[in-house]
Design a protein around this motif. Sequence first.
Motif, short mmCIF file in Angstrom:
data_model
loop_
_atom_site.label_atom_id
_atom_site.label_comp_id
_atom_site.label_asym_id
_atom_site.label_seq_id
_atom_site.Cartn_x
_atom_site.Cartn_y
_atom_site.Cartn_z
N PRO A 70 -54.70 23.93 -76.31
CA PRO A 70 -55.17 22.92 -76.88
C PRO A 70 -54.65 22.03 -76.26
N SER A 71 -55.75 20.57 -76.30
CA SER A 71 -54.92 19.03 -76.02
C SER A 71 -53.85 18.72 -76.73
N GLY A 72 -52.60 18.64 -76.14
CA GLY A 72 -51.88 18.04 -76.86
C GLY A 72 -50.59 19.15 -77.58
N SER A 73 -50.31 20.32 -77.05
CA SER A 73 -49.80 21.54 -77.25
C SER A 73 -48.60 21.53 -76.76
N GLY A 74 -48.57 20.39 -75.81
CA GLY A 74 -47.48 19.87 -74.66
C GLY A 74 -47.48 21.09 -73.94
N LYS A 75 -48.70 21.44 -73.46
CA LYS A 75 -48.44 22.45 -71.82
C LYS A 75 -48.49 21.83 -70.63
N SER A 76 -49.04 20.16 -70.67
CA SER A 76 -48.46 19.69 -69.11
C SER A 76 -46.79 19.06 -68.67
N SER A 77 -46.29 18.91 -70.18
CA SER A 77 -44.86 18.21 -70.15
C SER A 77 -44.48 19.20 -70.29
N VAL A 78 -44.15 20.52 -70.69
CA VAL A 78 -43.20 21.59 -71.07
C VAL A 78 -43.35 22.50 -69.75
N SER A 79 -44.45 22.09 -69.32
CA SER A 79 -44.54 23.48 -68.30
C SER A 79 -44.29 22.94 -67.17
#
Length: 247
Positions: free
Chosen positions: A24-33
């Motif tokens: 979901p939004s804000g889970s950190g997907k972009s920064s962590v991926s």
Amino acid sequence: MTETTTPTGLQPPSQRLVVAVDGPSGSGKSSVSRAIARRLGAAYLDTGAMYRAVAWHCRHQGVLDDPDAVVAAVQDMDLVLSVDPDHERVVVGTDDITEAIREPGISAVVSVVATNRAVRELLVARQRAEIDAHRKIVAEGRDITTVVAPDADARILLTASAEARTARRAAQLGGAVEAKDLAEQVSGRDAKDSTVVDFMTPSDGVGLVDSTELDVEATIEAMLAEITRQQSNRTTKQTTNPEGDRA
Ligand SMILES: Nc1ncnc2c1ncn2[C@@H]1O[C@H](COP(=O)(O)OP(=O)(O)OP(=O)(O)O)[C@@H](O)[C@H]1O
Ligand SMILES: Nc1ccn([C@H]2C[C@H](O)[C@@H](COP(=O)(O)O)O2)c(=O)n1
């Protein structure tokens, strides 16, 4: 044929590696991926940026309110999206929209295109082609583990509590956003997007990483550990049952 492995169970560098991440939004997907892609020497595909680019393009053309015109606009759209984890760049035609797609005005309307099933079909095809074009890639979004790349080497759902996600988004936006707008950007958008894809519960075989109590670095470590675990499992299965399910 059995694949060769390193002593740790990780595939050697020459082998293909597709990592799928949803959440979901804000889970950190972009920064962590993005960080994981850097560490693995892989490409990074931000599929949310594709939906945002479509929203920007349709708004620019004044067709956001017309679902058929939205689909036509996507078919004609000349989109260039960088998959270099060190270089974020989104271009439509001659317009560099890297910054523009992150504006609150786009966050507010992106669900209009993301809930259009014909748009999803077109973007899923582009995303699969992008994944196929790279030997190593980390792709993240809402339907990567389930629809775009269900055969990925590692599939992870990254979650965090709604409170943690809202607090992160507030910090990211520098406290300049009202509480009701923040809630709309996080939970409101998820509620709309959830009507077409499930990214709140892991489907079969998808690992769950909950980052509520973890900082960014600890989340990266937890994700890398989960990738290694899934790769080892796959290798063990291939070694013990090289013919797969074939009778
Ligand atoms: N584990 C974490 N602990 C604290 N902050 C985090 C953590 N993971 C990410 N963040 C921060 O939270 C904010 C949102 O992260 P990010 O943009 O990566 O989320 P996202 O899941 O990609 O969101 P969206 O899908 O809406 O784009 C960023 O400022 C990021 O640095
Ligand atoms: N695979 C995907 C990726 C994204 N979306 C939707 C969900 C969001 O509303 C929007 C932007 O994504 P973000 O940049 O916030 O990750 O796109 C989707 O439906 N499927």
